[in-house]
Write a protein that holds these residues in place. Structure first.
Motif, short mmCIF file in Angstrom:
data_model
loop_
_atom_site.label_atom_id
_atom_site.label_comp_id
_atom_site.label_asym_id
_atom_site.label_seq_id
_atom_site.Cartn_x
_atom_site.Cartn_y
_atom_site.Cartn_z
N GLU A 137 0.84 -1.20 0.00
CA GLU A 137 0.00 0.00 0.00
C GLU A 137 0.88 1.25 0.00
O GLU A 137 1.95 1.25 0.57
CB GLU A 137 -0.89 0.02 1.25
CG GLU A 137 -1.88 -1.13 1.29
CD GLU A 137 -2.43 -1.31 2.68
OE1 GLU A 137 -3.25 -0.50 3.09
OE2 GLU A 137 -2.01 -2.26 3.37
N THR A 138 0.36 2.31 -0.62
CA THR A 138 1.16 3.52 -0.83
C THR A 138 1.69 4.11 0.48
O THR A 138 2.86 4.48 0.57
CB THR A 138 0.29 4.59 -1.55
OG1 THR A 138 -0.46 3.93 -2.56
CG2 THR A 138 1.15 5.67 -2.16
N TRP A 139 0.83 4.18 1.51
CA TRP A 139 1.26 4.80 2.77
C TRP A 139 2.42 4.01 3.38
O TRP A 139 3.36 4.59 3.93
CB TRP A 139 0.10 4.88 3.78
CG TRP A 139 -0.22 3.57 4.44
CD1 TRP A 139 -1.14 2.66 4.04
CD2 TRP A 139 0.40 3.02 5.61
NE1 TRP A 139 -1.13 1.57 4.87
CE2 TRP A 139 -0.20 1.76 5.84
CE3 TRP A 139 1.41 3.46 6.47
CZ2 TRP A 139 0.18 0.94 6.90
CZ3 TRP A 139 1.79 2.64 7.52
CH2 TRP A 139 1.17 1.40 7.74
N LEU A 140 2.40 2.68 3.22
CA LEU A 140 3.44 1.84 3.81
C LEU A 140 4.75 1.99 3.04
O LEU A 140 5.83 2.14 3.65
CB LEU A 140 2.99 0.37 3.81
CG LEU A 140 3.91 -0.61 4.52
CD1 LEU A 140 4.14 -0.22 5.98
CD2 LEU A 140 3.36 -2.03 4.46
N ILE A 141 4.68 2.03 1.73
CA ILE A 141 5.89 2.24 0.91
C ILE A 141 6.56 3.55 1.29
O ILE A 141 7.78 3.61 1.47
CB ILE A 141 5.53 2.24 -0.60
CG1 ILE A 141 5.12 0.82 -1.03
CG2 ILE A 141 6.70 2.73 -1.44
CD1 ILE A 141 4.74 0.69 -2.49
N LYS A 142 5.75 4.61 1.48
CA LYS A 142 6.28 5.92 1.82
C LYS A 142 6.94 5.88 3.20
O LYS A 142 8.07 6.34 3.38
CB LYS A 142 5.13 6.94 1.80
CG LYS A 142 5.58 8.37 1.90
CD LYS A 142 4.46 9.32 1.43
CE LYS A 142 4.78 10.75 1.81
NZ LYS A 142 4.46 11.03 3.23
N ALA A 143 6.25 5.31 4.17
CA ALA A 143 6.78 5.24 5.54
C ALA A 143 8.06 4.40 5.57
O ALA A 143 9.04 4.77 6.23
CB ALA A 143 5.73 4.65 6.48
N VAL A 170 7.84 3.79 15.30
CA VAL A 170 6.42 3.43 15.25
C VAL A 170 5.73 4.47 14.38
O VAL A 170 5.92 5.67 14.58
CB VAL A 170 5.80 3.42 16.67
CG1 VAL A 170 4.29 3.22 16.59
CG2 VAL A 170 6.43 2.32 17.53
N VAL A 171 4.95 4.02 13.39
CA VAL A 171 4.22 4.96 12.53
C VAL A 171 2.73 4.63 12.59
O VAL A 171 2.35 3.50 12.85
CB VAL A 171 4.71 4.91 11.06
CG1 VAL A 171 6.17 5.29 10.94
CG2 VAL A 171 4.48 3.52 10.46
N ALA A 172 1.92 5.66 12.35
CA ALA A 172 0.47 5.46 12.37
C ALA A 172 0.01 5.08 10.98
O ALA A 172 0.26 5.79 10.01
CB ALA A 172 -0.21 6.75 12.83
N GLY A 173 -0.63 3.94 10.86
CA GLY A 173 -1.19 3.50 9.58
C GLY A 173 -2.70 3.61 9.62
O GLY A 173 -3.27 3.86 10.69
N PRO A 174 -3.36 3.41 8.48
CA PRO A 174 -4.82 3.49 8.45
C PRO A 174 -5.48 2.38 9.29
O PRO A 174 -6.64 2.50 9.69
CB PRO A 174 -5.15 3.33 6.96
CG PRO A 174 -3.94 2.76 6.33
CD PRO A 174 -2.77 3.15 7.17
N ASP A 175 -4.72 1.30 9.54
CA ASP A 175 -5.27 0.17 10.29
C ASP A 175 -4.58 0.00 11.65
O ASP A 175 -4.44 -1.10 12.16
CB ASP A 175 -5.14 -1.12 9.47
CG ASP A 175 -3.73 -1.31 8.94
OD1 ASP A 175 -2.85 -0.44 9.19
OD2 ASP A 175 -3.47 -2.33 8.28
N GLY A 176 -4.06 1.10 12.21
CA GLY A 176 -3.42 1.03 13.53
C GLY A 176 -1.93 1.32 13.46
O GLY A 176 -1.41 1.66 12.40
N GLU A 177 -1.29 1.19 14.62
CA GLU A 177 0.14 1.47 14.70
C GLU A 177 0.98 0.35 14.09
O GLU A 177 0.70 -0.83 14.31
CB GLU A 177 0.56 1.60 16.18
CG GLU A 177 0.30 2.96 16.79
CD GLU A 177 0.91 3.07 18.18
OE1 GLU A 177 1.38 4.15 18.51
OE2 GLU A 177 0.93 2.05 18.91
#
Lengths: 225, 111
Positions: free
Chosen positions: A41-47, A59-66
């Motif tokens: 997923e795009t947010w994960l690739i970026k993080a 620790v990063v905040a994702g759409p489905d939790g930390e």
């Protein structure tokens, strides 16, 4: 952690491949993400890309939790030019501090397995060796031979690289002569100032092991401060 | 270099080796720190089913408790997140003498 993930992580480390272990903290679900991976997923690739380049787990905040992102980058590298006495303790200290150490010296009587057990030895001339090693921003380079024929080509290559640390063994007088030669070769004062010379922190080191400590301390200071 | 004494940076490698030898193994990882913490985020400790361990998640302050919890996760098969704060030396409470606070994930290696 699934055993399959552990084994793959260990294999990636052995093969010096950058990889990220991503763990969703709400349920412990884990996966390995590679920098080239485009399927996530795009947010994960970026993080992942941000954490990987910082080399610091977070620790990063994702759409489905930390999510906890733990980067496993290939080890830092330490290139020593000159398989001399000081290189023996310095190579071992570098390895202890987690560096992938390479000792370069075309003089095979110096660069011998007996003098450097379990170390990567390169017996090419320093200019060829440096071209092949292609130092990057996670590389430290130290010249130790006292011989301009060997040290200078390595320093020229080091100055043209993004290496985070460059050190050159030799007295103030030797270093002044070195600066003059490098100036002659077309390097600016600012570029030459990247070289730590005389090398190492001033702790009054005398023996080869003590000098190695002062050099390793200066490399660490440059890396961390 | 597979000697644990010289292998302090090879925590995962040691864990994989123990697992391959047929041991049950758990991992503990520092996932967050606040204030003065002895080991950075990402630091790991591998724990073997006979309480042998390699690596660290603190300066030795909480490893004892983490090992106990790791053995528990081997029994339950479920990961756990534990937070450690400032210790009270007089009360023999487990914690960090340095005054920091850390969050540690403890997980069994499964499969």
């Amino acid at each position: 952690m699934e055993r399959e993930i552990l084994d793959r992580l260990v294999r990636d480390r052995a093969e010096k491949r950058a990889v990220m272990l991503a763990t969703r903290l709400t349920d412990g679900i884990q996966k390995l993400v590679y920098p080239s991976d485009k399927s996530e997923e795009t947010w994960l690739i970026k993080a992942v890309s941000e954490v990987q380049s910082s080399d610091k787990a977070a620790v990063v905040a994702g759409p489905d939790g930390e999510w906890f992102l733990n980067p496993f980058n290939p080890p830092l590298r330490l290139i020593l030019i000159g398989a001399v006495h000081i290189a023996q303790p310095l190579a071992r200290m570098g390895a202890l501090a987690g560096y992938d150490v390479t000792v370069v010296d075309p003089r095979t009587s110096f660069a011998s397995e007996a003098r450097f057990p379990d170390m990567t030895l390169v017996t090419d001339w320093p200019d060829e060796a440096m071209a092949a090693l292609a130092p990057d921003a996670r590389t430290a380079i130290v010249t130790l031979t006292h011989d301009p024929k060997l040290d200078d080509p390595a320093l020229v290559a080091a100055l043209r690289s993004p290496a985070f640390y460059i050190g050159a063994l030799g007295s103030k007088k030797t270093h002044a002569a070195r600066v003059a030669r490098l100036t002659e070769a077309g390097f600016t004062a600012e570029e030459i100032a990247r070289i730590h010379g005389p090398v190492g922190l001033a702790i009054g080191a005398k023996s080869p092991a003590e000098i190695a400590i002062s050099i390793m301390a200066q490399i660490t200071e440059t890396l961390r401060k | 270099m597979t000697d644990p004494a010289t292998n302090h940076d090879q925590v995962l490698e040691e864990a994989a080796r123990w697992r391959a030898e047929g041991h049950k193994v758990a991992l503990a990882t520092v996932i967050e720190t606040w204030g003065s913490a002895p080991r950075p985020v990402g630091s790991q400790l591998a724990i073997r089913d006979d309480s042998e361990f390699v690596g660290s998640v603190s300066g030795g302050c909480i490893e004892g408790d983490v090992v106990t919890r790791a053995l528990d996760t081997l029994a339950t098969g479920k990961p756990e997140i534990v937070e450690y704060g400032v210790s009270d030396a007089m009360a023999w409470q487990v914690g960090l003498a340095c005054g920091g606070r850390i969050r540690v994930m403890v997980e069994p290696v499964s499969g």
